[in-house]
Scaffold this motif. Sequence first.
Motif, PDB file in Angstrom:
ATOM      1  N   LEU A 100       0.800  -1.221   0.000  1.00 25.32           N
ATOM      2  CA  LEU A 100       0.000   0.000   0.000  1.00 25.32           C
ATOM      3  C   LEU A 100       0.833   1.271   0.000  1.00 25.32           C
ATOM      4  CD1 LEU A 100      -2.697  -1.127   2.597  1.00 25.32           C
ATOM      5  CD2 LEU A 100      -2.897  -1.114   0.099  1.00 25.32           C
ATOM      6  N   ARG A 101       2.155   1.141   0.083  1.00 28.85           N
ATOM      7  CA  ARG A 101       3.022   2.319   0.080  1.00 28.85           C
ATOM      8  C   ARG A 101       3.463   2.647  -1.343  1.00 28.85           C
ATOM      9  NH1 ARG A 101       1.466   1.614   4.688  1.00 28.85           N
ATOM     10  NH2 ARG A 101       2.466   2.371   6.583  1.00 28.85           N
ATOM     11  N   PRO A 102       3.660   3.950  -1.654  1.00 30.01           N
ATOM     12  CA  PRO A 102       4.061   4.336  -3.019  1.00 30.01           C
ATOM     13  C   PRO A 102       5.359   3.684  -3.470  1.00 30.01           C
ATOM     14  CG  PRO A 102       3.344   6.261  -1.772  1.00 30.01           C
ATOM     15  CD  PRO A 102       3.427   5.122  -0.793  1.00 30.01           C
ATOM     16  N   GLY A 103       6.314   3.515  -2.579  1.00 35.48           N
ATOM     17  CA  GLY A 103       7.618   2.987  -2.968  1.00 35.48           C
ATOM     18  C   GLY A 103       7.758   1.491  -2.797  1.00 35.48           C
ATOM     19  N   PHE A 104       6.710   0.740  -3.074  1.00 37.80           N
ATOM     20  CA  PHE A 104       6.752  -0.712  -2.899  1.00 37.80           C
ATOM     21  C   PHE A 104       7.911  -1.328  -3.672  1.00 37.80           C
ATOM     22  CE2 PHE A 104       5.319  -4.902  -4.634  1.00 37.80           C
ATOM     23  CZ  PHE A 104       5.407  -5.623  -3.449  1.00 37.80           C
ATOM     24  N   PHE A 132      -2.297 -13.618  -0.070  1.00 35.58           N
ATOM     25  CA  PHE A 132      -3.336 -12.606   0.120  1.00 35.58           C
ATOM     26  C   PHE A 132      -4.257 -12.528  -1.096  1.00 35.58           C
ATOM     27  CE2 PHE A 132       0.495 -11.268   2.421  1.00 35.58           C
ATOM     28  CZ  PHE A 132      -0.016 -11.169   3.709  1.00 35.58           C
ATOM     29  N   PRO A 133      -5.565 -12.287  -0.876  1.00 41.46           N
ATOM     30  CA  PRO A 133      -6.495 -12.165  -2.006  1.00 41.46           C
ATOM     31  C   PRO A 133      -6.290 -10.855  -2.761  1.00 41.46           C
ATOM     32  CG  PRO A 133      -7.619 -11.689   0.057  1.00 41.46           C
ATOM     33  CD  PRO A 133      -6.243 -12.177   0.425  1.00 41.46           C
ATOM     34  N   ASP A 134      -6.707 -10.850  -4.007  1.00 40.72           N
ATOM     35  CA  ASP A 134      -6.674  -9.642  -4.827  1.00 40.72           C
ATOM     36  C   ASP A 134      -7.627  -8.613  -4.210  1.00 40.72           C
ATOM     37  OD1 ASP A 134      -6.892  -7.654  -6.721  1.00 40.72           O
ATOM     38  OD2 ASP A 134      -7.441  -8.985  -8.373  1.00 40.72           O
ATOM     39  N   PRO A 135      -7.118  -7.453  -3.771  1.00 41.81           N
ATOM     40  CA  PRO A 135      -7.990  -6.484  -3.109  1.00 41.81           C
ATOM     41  C   PRO A 135      -9.067  -5.917  -4.026  1.00 41.81           C
ATOM     42  CG  PRO A 135      -5.839  -5.516  -3.543  1.00 41.81           C
ATOM     43  CD  PRO A 135      -5.720  -6.991  -3.839  1.00 41.81           C
ATOM     44  N   ALA A 136      -8.866  -5.985  -5.340  1.00 42.85           N
ATOM     45  CA  ALA A 136      -9.879  -5.493  -6.269  1.00 42.85           C
ATOM     46  C   ALA A 136     -11.138  -6.340  -6.225  1.00 42.85           C
ATOM     47  CB  ALA A 136      -9.322  -5.452  -7.690  1.00 42.85           C
ATOM     48  N   ARG A 137     -11.013  -7.579  -5.741  1.00 45.34           N
ATOM     49  CA  ARG A 137     -12.193  -8.433  -5.585  1.00 45.34           C
ATOM     50  C   ARG A 137     -12.971  -8.069  -4.326  1.00 45.34           C
ATOM     51  NH1 ARG A 137      -9.642 -14.067  -5.292  1.00 45.34           N
ATOM     52  NH2 ARG A 137     -11.815 -14.776  -5.154  1.00 45.34           N
ATOM     53  N   ILE A 138     -12.373  -7.234  -3.493  1.00 51.60           N
ATOM     54  CA  ILE A 138     -13.033  -6.779  -2.271  1.00 51.60           C
ATOM     55  C   ILE A 138     -13.566  -5.363  -2.448  1.00 51.60           C
ATOM     56  CG2 ILE A 138     -12.700  -6.324   0.200  1.00 51.60           C
ATOM     57  CD1 ILE A 138     -10.326  -8.408  -0.061  1.00 51.60           C
ATOM     58  N   THR A 139     -12.758  -4.507  -3.074  1.00 50.29           N
ATOM     59  CA  THR A 139     -13.196  -3.149  -3.419  1.00 50.29           C
ATOM     60  C   THR A 139     -12.584  -2.763  -4.758  1.00 50.29           C
ATOM     61  OG1 THR A 139     -13.210  -0.828  -2.748  1.00 50.29           O
ATOM     62  CG2 THR A 139     -11.348  -2.147  -2.013  1.00 50.29           C
ATOM     63  N   PRO A 140     -13.387  -2.435  -5.760  1.00 54.66           N
ATOM     64  CA  PRO A 140     -12.854  -2.127  -7.093  1.00 54.66           C
ATOM     65  C   PRO A 140     -11.843  -0.992  -7.096  1.00 54.66           C
ATOM     66  CG  PRO A 140     -15.227  -2.485  -7.211  1.00 54.66           C
ATOM     67  CD  PRO A 140     -14.858  -2.474  -5.755  1.00 54.66           C
ATOM     68  N   ALA A 142      -9.400  -0.608  -5.338  1.00 57.40           N
ATOM     69  CA  ALA A 142      -8.064  -1.110  -5.002  1.00 57.40           C
ATOM     70  C   ALA A 142      -7.379  -1.789  -6.178  1.00 57.40           C
ATOM     71  CB  ALA A 142      -8.155  -2.081  -3.832  1.00 57.40           C
ATOM     72  N   ARG A 143      -7.974  -1.660  -7.369  1.00 59.18           N
ATOM     73  CA  ARG A 143      -7.416  -2.346  -8.541  1.00 59.18           C
ATOM     74  C   ARG A 143      -5.975  -1.926  -8.816  1.00 59.18           C
ATOM     75  NH1 ARG A 143     -11.252  -1.136 -11.527  1.00 59.18           N
ATOM     76  NH2 ARG A 143     -12.500  -2.997 -11.116  1.00 59.18           N
ATOM     77  N   MET A 144      -5.617  -0.713  -8.424  1.00 59.43           N
ATOM     78  CA  MET A 144      -4.277  -0.188  -8.702  1.00 59.43           C
ATOM     79  C   MET A 144      -3.165  -0.996  -8.024  1.00 59.43           C
ATOM     80  SD  MET A 144      -4.424   3.235  -6.285  1.00 59.43           S
ATOM     81  CE  MET A 144      -6.128   3.595  -6.770  1.00 59.43           C
ATOM     82  N   VAL A 145      -3.496  -1.736  -6.954  1.00 56.20           N
ATOM     83  CA  VAL A 145      -2.456  -2.509  -6.267  1.00 56.20           C
ATOM     84  C   VAL A 145      -2.602  -4.012  -6.496  1.00 56.20           C
ATOM     85  CG1 VAL A 145      -2.107  -0.750  -4.497  1.00 56.20           C
ATOM     86  CG2 VAL A 145      -3.758  -2.587  -4.090  1.00 56.20           C
ATOM     87  N   SER A 146      -3.514  -4.410  -7.388  1.00 57.30           N
ATOM     88  CA  SER A 146      -3.718  -5.838  -7.645  1.00 57.30           C
ATOM     89  C   SER A 146      -2.440  -6.516  -8.127  1.00 57.30           C
ATOM     90  CB  SER A 146      -4.830  -6.042  -8.677  1.00 57.30           C
ATOM     91  OG  SER A 146      -6.084  -5.671  -8.156  1.00 57.30           O
ATOM     92  N   GLY A 147      -1.735  -5.859  -9.047  1.00 65.17           N
ATOM     93  CA  GLY A 147      -0.495  -6.435  -9.564  1.00 65.17           C
ATOM     94  C   GLY A 147       0.551  -6.607  -8.477  1.00 65.17           C
ATOM     95  N   VAL A 151       2.408 -10.123  -7.253  1.00 69.42           N
ATOM     96  CA  VAL A 151       3.866 -10.280  -7.160  1.00 69.42           C
ATOM     97  C   VAL A 151       4.260 -10.693  -5.742  1.00 69.42           C
ATOM     98  CG1 VAL A 151       6.056  -9.032  -7.221  1.00 69.42           C
ATOM     99  CG2 VAL A 151       4.367  -8.686  -9.032  1.00 69.42           C
ATOM    100  N   LEU A 152       3.659 -10.060  -4.733  1.00 70.01           N
ATOM    101  CA  LEU A 152       3.960 -10.414  -3.348  1.00 70.01           C
ATOM    102  C   LEU A 152       3.664 -11.887  -3.097  1.00 70.01           C
ATOM    103  CD1 LEU A 152       4.723  -9.732  -0.417  1.00 70.01           C
ATOM    104  CD2 LEU A 152       2.347  -8.992  -0.070  1.00 70.01           C
ATOM    105  N   ASN A 153       2.525 -12.359  -3.583  1.00 70.14           N
ATOM    106  CA  ASN A 153       2.178 -13.768  -3.389  1.00 70.14           C
ATOM    107  C   ASN A 153       3.190 -14.690  -4.046  1.00 70.14           C
ATOM    108  OD1 ASN A 153      -0.107 -13.289  -1.851  1.00 70.14           O
ATOM    109  ND2 ASN A 153      -1.499 -13.302  -3.601  1.00 70.14           N
ATOM    110  N   GLN A 154       3.658 -14.331  -5.245  1.00 72.85           N
ATOM    111  CA  GLN A 154       4.676 -15.137  -5.922  1.00 72.85           C
ATOM    112  C   GLN A 154       5.961 -15.208  -5.098  1.00 72.85           C
ATOM    113  OE1 GLN A 154       5.100 -13.198  -9.709  1.00 72.85           O
ATOM    114  NE2 GLN A 154       3.158 -13.974 -10.512  1.00 72.85           N
ATOM    115  N   ARG A 155       6.344 -14.075  -4.536  1.00 71.52           N
ATOM    116  CA  ARG A 155       7.576 -14.035  -3.748  1.00 71.52           C
ATOM    117  C   ARG A 155       7.412 -14.801  -2.434  1.00 71.52           C
ATOM    118  NH1 ARG A 155      11.187 -10.314  -6.028  1.00 71.52           N
ATOM    119  NH2 ARG A 155      12.696 -11.385  -4.691  1.00 71.52           N
ATOM    120  N   ILE A 156       6.235 -14.743  -1.832  1.00 74.02           N
ATOM    121  CA  ILE A 156       5.974 -15.505  -0.607  1.00 74.02           C
ATOM    122  C   ILE A 156       6.098 -16.997  -0.893  1.00 74.02           C
ATOM    123  CG2 ILE A 156       4.153 -16.204   1.006  1.00 74.02           C
ATOM    124  CD1 ILE A 156       3.178 -13.273   0.917  1.00 74.02           C
ATOM    125  N   ARG A 157       5.487 -17.440  -1.981  1.00 77.75           N
ATOM    126  CA  ARG A 157       5.546 -18.868  -2.326  1.00 77.75           C
ATOM    127  C   ARG A 157       6.983 -19.316  -2.586  1.00 77.75           C
ATOM    128  NH1 ARG A 157       0.961 -17.161  -5.786  1.00 77.75           N
ATOM    129  NH2 ARG A 157      -0.978 -17.792  -4.739  1.00 77.75           N
TER     130      ARG A 157
END
Length: 285
Positions: A100-104, A132-140, A142-147, A151-157
Motif C-alpha cells: 500500500l506504500r508508493p515505494g513498494f 493474500f487475495p486480490d484487493p480489487a475483488r473486495i473493493t474495485p 483497489a485495482r491499482m495494487v492488484s499487480g 507479485v507479493l504472493n509469488q515471492r511468498i511462495r
Amino acid sequence: MLADHQHGSSRVTPGDTYSRYVALGDSQTEGVGDGDDLIGLRGLADRFAELLAVTNPQLQYANLAVRGKLARHVHEEQLTDALRLRPDLVTVIAGVNDVLRPGFDADEVAGHLEAMFAELTTHGAVVVTLTFPDPARITPLARMVSGRVAVLNQRIRAAAQQYGVIVAETADHAAVTDPRLWGADRLHASPLGHQRIAEALASALQLPGSDDSWTRPVLPPLPKRGALSTATNEMLWAAKFLGPWLGRRLTGRSSADGRTAKRPDLLPVRADEDSPQCDGRTACP
C-alpha cells in the motif's frame, strides 16, 4: 516438532503438537477488526492459538505483531524477540502494508521475509505464512495494487519453498472476498474473517479436526447488489476510510505510532467463554 536444519524445511505430519507458538506480523495478526482497544483484540492468531490448544491444552502463546508495520519492521523489531522465546511454531504474516506504500519494492519485502524464514527454521521452528487475495475483488477502487499483491504472493511462495515454510493459500478462494469476512474499512478482516484465516492456517498445518470448510461460501448468500448501489457504496467507503488513510500517509503518520505488542511473552492460552464466537461458516451475530 522441529525443522530439518540441513535443508531449512519443516517435517509436518497430521497429529503433530506444539508447545510454544509465537505470532509475527502487522494489524491482521494483532487482531484489528476483531474486537477493539476497549474490549481487547482477538484476531486470527488468538483464534489459531485456541485451535492449537485443543490438541495441547498446555500450549503457550505470544503475539508480537503491531499494526502498521512494514515487512522490514517485522524483521528488525520482532524477530529477535521471537527467537528469545524459543518457539516451535511461528506464523509470519507481513507485506500488505508495503504493497500500500508508493515505494513498494518486491525485492526488499521478499528479502525480509526470506531472512525471517531462514532464521526461524534454522532455530528449529515450524513456520506458517499465507497468501493474500486480490484487493480489487473486495473493493474495485483497489485495482491499482492488484499487480503488487500478485507479485507479493509469488515471492511468498518462492521464499516459503526455499525454506520449507508452510503456506496457507487463501489468495484464490472465492469465499475470502465475501464482504462479511471484511470489516467496514475493507483493509482488515472481520471476526468471521479472522476465524476463517485461523482455520486456513490450521488446515495448512494439518491440525487434527481441520478441513477445507474455511473455503466454502458463507451462508446465507448475500442478495445481488445493483450497479448504482455498488457505486454509491464505493464512494461512501472512499470518503470514510480511503481519504483519512491517504491523509495519514501524506503526513507521515502511522497506525503503529505509540503501539507495542499486545502479548510480548509466552502465556497459557485461555479461550474466553464470554467473548463473541464465530464458527467460521455463518455470519457472526
